[in-house]
Design a protein around this motif. Structure first.
Motif, mmCIF file in Angstrom:
data_model
loop_
_atom_site.group_PDB
_atom_site.id
_atom_site.type_symbol
_atom_site.label_atom_id
_atom_site.label_comp_id
_atom_site.label_asym_id
_atom_site.label_seq_id
_atom_site.Cartn_x
_atom_site.Cartn_y
_atom_site.Cartn_z
ATOM 1 N N PHE A 33 0.844 -1.187 0.000
ATOM 2 C CA PHE A 33 0.000 0.000 0.000
ATOM 3 C C PHE A 33 0.876 1.233 0.000
ATOM 4 C CE2 PHE A 33 -2.994 -2.996 2.014
ATOM 5 C CZ PHE A 33 -4.100 -2.770 1.232
ATOM 6 N N PHE A 34 0.387 2.301 -0.588
ATOM 7 C CA PHE A 34 1.112 3.559 -0.508
ATOM 8 C C PHE A 34 0.667 4.331 0.726
ATOM 9 C CE2 PHE A 34 -2.710 4.390 -2.883
ATOM 10 C CZ PHE A 34 -3.140 5.599 -2.417
ATOM 11 N N PHE A 35 -0.172 3.730 1.543
ATOM 12 C CA PHE A 35 -0.621 4.318 2.797
ATOM 13 C C PHE A 35 -0.854 3.196 3.785
ATOM 14 C CE2 PHE A 35 -4.341 3.310 0.343
ATOM 15 C CZ PHE A 35 -5.265 2.845 1.255
ATOM 16 N N GLU A 36 -0.793 3.526 5.066
ATOM 17 C CA GLU A 36 -1.064 2.541 6.108
ATOM 18 C C GLU A 36 -2.567 2.381 6.258
ATOM 19 O OE1 GLU A 36 -0.262 1.888 10.880
ATOM 20 O OE2 GLU A 36 0.505 3.652 9.875
ATOM 21 N N VAL A 37 -3.019 1.141 6.282
ATOM 22 C CA VAL A 37 -4.447 0.869 6.412
ATOM 23 C C VAL A 37 -4.733 0.397 7.827
ATOM 24 C CG1 VAL A 37 -6.351 -0.575 5.643
ATOM 25 C CG2 VAL A 37 -4.674 0.228 4.001
ATOM 26 N N TYR A 38 -5.724 1.040 8.445
ATOM 27 C CA TYR A 38 -6.137 0.658 9.779
ATOM 28 C C TYR A 38 -7.444 -0.122 9.730
ATOM 29 C CZ TYR A 38 -7.623 1.158 14.627
ATOM 30 O OH TYR A 38 -8.055 0.919 15.895
ATOM 31 N N LYS A 39 -8.360 0.334 8.883
ATOM 32 C CA LYS A 39 -9.661 -0.308 8.726
ATOM 33 C C LYS A 39 -10.088 -0.225 7.273
ATOM 34 C CE LYS A 39 -11.321 1.356 13.196
ATOM 35 N NZ LYS A 39 -12.204 2.336 13.810
ATOM 36 N N PHE A 40 -10.912 -1.178 6.865
ATOM 37 C CA PHE A 40 -11.529 -1.130 5.543
ATOM 38 C C PHE A 40 -13.008 -0.801 5.714
ATOM 39 C CE2 PHE A 40 -7.830 -3.639 4.496
ATOM 40 C CZ PHE A 40 -7.466 -3.136 3.270
ATOM 41 N N LEU A 41 -13.503 0.069 4.875
ATOM 42 C CA LEU A 41 -14.915 0.424 4.893
ATOM 43 C C LEU A 41 -15.644 -0.356 3.818
ATOM 44 C CD1 LEU A 41 -14.673 4.311 5.180
ATOM 45 C CD2 LEU A 41 -14.943 2.635 7.009
ATOM 46 N N ASP A 42 -16.852 -0.744 4.108
ATOM 47 C CA ASP A 42 -17.711 -1.377 3.115
ATOM 48 C C ASP A 42 -18.599 -0.277 2.557
ATOM 49 O OD1 ASP A 42 -19.787 -2.633 1.710
ATOM 50 O OD2 ASP A 42 -19.814 -4.346 3.071
ATOM 51 N N PRO A 43 -18.460 0.043 1.262
ATOM 52 C CA PRO A 43 -19.232 1.151 0.701
ATOM 53 C C PRO A 43 -20.742 0.926 0.705
ATOM 54 C CG PRO A 43 -18.078 -0.025 -1.032
ATOM 55 C CD PRO A 43 -17.620 -0.606 0.280
ATOM 56 N N HIS A 44 -21.171 -0.271 1.030
ATOM 57 C CA HIS A 44 -22.597 -0.581 1.029
ATOM 58 C C HIS A 44 -23.178 -0.680 2.437
ATOM 59 C CE1 HIS A 44 -22.160 -1.202 -3.231
ATOM 60 N NE2 HIS A 44 -21.182 -2.039 -2.992
ATOM 61 N N LYS A 45 -22.388 -0.314 3.438
ATOM 62 C CA LYS A 45 -22.852 -0.418 4.819
ATOM 63 C C LYS A 45 -22.605 0.889 5.561
ATOM 64 C CE LYS A 45 -22.590 -5.318 5.319
ATOM 65 N NZ LYS A 45 -22.197 -6.428 6.115
ATOM 66 N N ILE A 46 -23.111 0.974 6.761
ATOM 67 C CA ILE A 46 -22.898 2.134 7.615
ATOM 68 C C ILE A 46 -21.423 2.178 8.011
ATOM 69 C CG2 ILE A 46 -23.453 3.143 9.863
ATOM 70 C CD1 ILE A 46 -26.242 1.884 9.550
ATOM 71 N N SER A 47 -20.853 3.361 7.993
ATOM 72 C CA SER A 47 -19.436 3.541 8.292
ATOM 73 C C SER A 47 -19.139 3.432 9.780
ATOM 74 C CB SER A 47 -18.987 4.916 7.791
ATOM 75 O OG SER A 47 -17.687 5.204 8.255
ATOM 76 N N VAL A 48 -17.894 3.086 10.052
ATOM 77 C CA VAL A 48 -17.403 3.156 11.418
ATOM 78 C C VAL A 48 -17.252 4.625 11.792
ATOM 79 C CG1 VAL A 48 -16.164 0.974 11.264
ATOM 80 C CG2 VAL A 48 -14.994 3.092 10.665
ATOM 81 N N THR A 49 -17.120 4.910 13.070
ATOM 82 C CA THR A 49 -16.873 6.276 13.514
ATOM 83 C C THR A 49 -15.455 6.671 13.120
ATOM 84 O OG1 THR A 49 -18.353 5.979 15.380
ATOM 85 C CG2 THR A 49 -16.755 7.776 15.537
ATOM 86 N N ILE A 50 -15.326 7.858 12.573
ATOM 87 C CA ILE A 50 -14.005 8.349 12.181
ATOM 88 C C ILE A 50 -13.446 9.158 13.343
ATOM 89 C CG2 ILE A 50 -12.743 9.826 10.596
ATOM 90 C CD1 ILE A 50 -14.783 9.129 8.482
ATOM 91 N N VAL A 51 -12.249 8.781 13.776
ATOM 92 C CA VAL A 51 -11.591 9.482 14.874
ATOM 93 C C VAL A 51 -10.229 9.977 14.413
ATOM 94 C CG1 VAL A 51 -12.810 8.187 16.677
ATOM 95 C CG2 VAL A 51 -10.654 7.324 15.785
ATOM 96 N N ALA A 52 -9.635 10.840 15.204
ATOM 97 C CA ALA A 52 -8.372 11.473 14.837
ATOM 98 C C ALA A 52 -7.288 10.461 14.488
ATOM 99 C CB ALA A 52 -7.896 12.382 15.962
ATOM 100 N N SER A 53 -7.263 9.342 15.170
ATOM 101 C CA SER A 53 -6.177 8.393 14.963
ATOM 102 C C SER A 53 -6.265 7.608 13.668
ATOM 103 C CB SER A 53 -6.112 7.421 16.143
ATOM 104 O OG SER A 53 -7.316 6.675 16.207
#
Length: 100
Positions: A33-53
């Motif tokens: 990856f060209f970026f560090e991945v912490y979580k994957f989002l499913d574009p068809h579901k409700i998102s996780v809460t986005i926090v500063a970290s």
């Protein structure tokens, strides 16, 4: 309920060496990856809460590839309208979203 094509998507990500699979568990292979991945989002579901970290470390599988969500997408997930002015520098825009 799992996405109906989840196995196909996961197999594709393993084949592309974005994920490493072991006993039906998967984890990102950070070196591809060209970026560090912490979580994957499913574009068809409700998102996780986005926090500063993790605002800039959320990945989404879209158009046959894995990518980081954009600052605009992060803003939308937090309820900001498209008229909200984001900083032109992505890193500063992510930071802007978690400070507001």
């Amino acid at each position: 309920m799992a996405h109906p094509n989840l196995d196909k998507v996961l197999d594709s990500l393993v084949t592309k060496k974005y994920l490493q699979g072991n006993n039906n568990q998967h984890k990102p292979v950070a070196g591809n990856f060209f970026f560090e991945v912490y979580k994957f989002l499913d574009p068809h579901k409700i998102s996780v809460t986005i926090v500063a970290s993790d605002a800039n470390r959320l990945g989404v599988y879209s158009h046959n590839r894995v990518r980081r969500i954009t600052p605009r997408e992060a803003a939308r997930l937090q309820g900001f309208s498209d008229s909200f002015i984001l900083h032109p520098n992505d890193d500063k825009a992510y930071h802007q979203l978690v400070i507001v």
